[in-house]
Design an enzyme around this catalytic site. Structure first.
Site, PDB file in Angstrom:
ATOM      1  CB  CYS A 143       1.439 -15.462  -2.685  1.00  0.00           C
ATOM      2  SG  CYS A 143      -0.331 -16.259  -2.958  1.00  0.00           S
ATOM      3  CE  LYS A 191       2.048 -11.726  -4.013  1.00  0.00           C
ATOM      4  NZ  LYS A 191       0.739 -12.071  -3.404  1.00  0.00           N
ATOM      5  CD  GLU A 199       0.755 -12.980   0.261  1.00  0.00           C
ATOM      6  OE1 GLU A 199       0.523 -11.939  -0.290  1.00  0.00           O
ATOM      7  OE2 GLU A 199       0.066 -14.163  -0.141  1.00  0.00           O
TER       8      GLU A 199
END
Length: 259
Positions: free
Chosen positions: A144, A110, A42
């Site tokens: 994540c 995300k 990330e």
């Protein structure tokens, strides 16, 4: 079969050139090891813990960072997935890009931002189940914290994903080992998909990272893993046919009842 390489990376916060150099070194090693695809963490290009400077380093989807990653993909003849900070007008997104030589890049933003640090920097992305076909497999993407919500992996699995790739920045803490070694394998098992989890290692001024990168098969078995927070390059072979027995025995998607 698809061979993947996972870069557990100690990024240099705020130094895009240094981080791209690390990714290139890993790409060369991954290609030499027969990998078809390299996955970096990330915000790999900026460093996750770079703080407010991330806003200054954020670039449009067609910006220099993505172009440089595309050039690395072409040079080393393998696909790359890496996290970067994407600017779209006044909004910043915690994004990833998949580049594969001369083909058009694919992007994911995300959707579930973690903590005040991320929420102060980024806008959450839309819930998107877009898949990317690669070497006969359908790849889905999360970043994540996204993978810690079972609905996200289930959404991708129901859309037809064979594997879910997850660049991450999991920090050290009391639950890090449980997330990497238990939650991530459960996500793979309950959806009968591969899950690849690529974390940072080491530390910066804001965070210490847990490492613990891994690739998990549909039966929950670990195909490759780092047990430390040190920089590493891991290899795993993705062979869907090897898990036919598991999929016959664990028919969760077929048996799922709608609410």
């Amino acid at each position: 079969m698809m061979r993947i390489a996972i870069l557990q990376m100690t990024a240099v916060p705020g130094d895009v050139a240094a981080n791209l150099e690390q990714i290139e070194t890993a790409a060369a090693q991954a290609a030499a090891g027969g990998a078809d695809l390299l996955i970096a963490p990330e915000l790999a290009t900026t460093g996750y813990g770079a703080g407010d400077v991330i806003a200054d380093l954020a670039e449009a989807a067609e910006g220099p960072q993505v172009r440089q990653l595309t050039a690395l993909s072409e040079k080393h003849r393998l696909a790359l997935v890496a996290g970067f900070a994407e600017r779209d007008g006044e909004q910043l997104f915690n994004s990833l890009v998949m580049v594969d030589g001369g083909t058009a890049p694919g992007f994911y933003r995300k959707t579930h931002l973690y903590g005040d640090y991320e929420r102060a920097l980024f806008t959450p992305g839309d819930m998107d189940s877009a898949l990317r076909s690669f070497h006969g497999l359908k790849l889905g993407f999360l970043i994540c914290y996204d993978v810690e919500f079972p609905e996200n992996v289930r959404r991708l699995a129901r859309a037809g994903a064979d594997a879910v790739l997850v660049p991450t920045a999991l920090p050290q803490g009391p639950f890090a080992g449980f997330i990497a070694a238990t939650v991530v394998p459960v996500r793979a098992f309950e959806n009968q998909v591969f899950v690849v989890y690529a974390n940072h290692g080491g530390d910066d001024d804001n965070f210490s990272y847990a490492g613990l990168s891994r690739a998990i098969g549909p039966d929950g078995r670990c195909l490759a893993a780092s047990d430390t927070d040190e920089a590493a390059l891991l290899f795993a072979d993705i062979e869907p046919d090897a898990f036919d027995e598991s999929r016959r025995a664990n028919t969760y998607l077929a048996d799922l009842r709608e609410t």
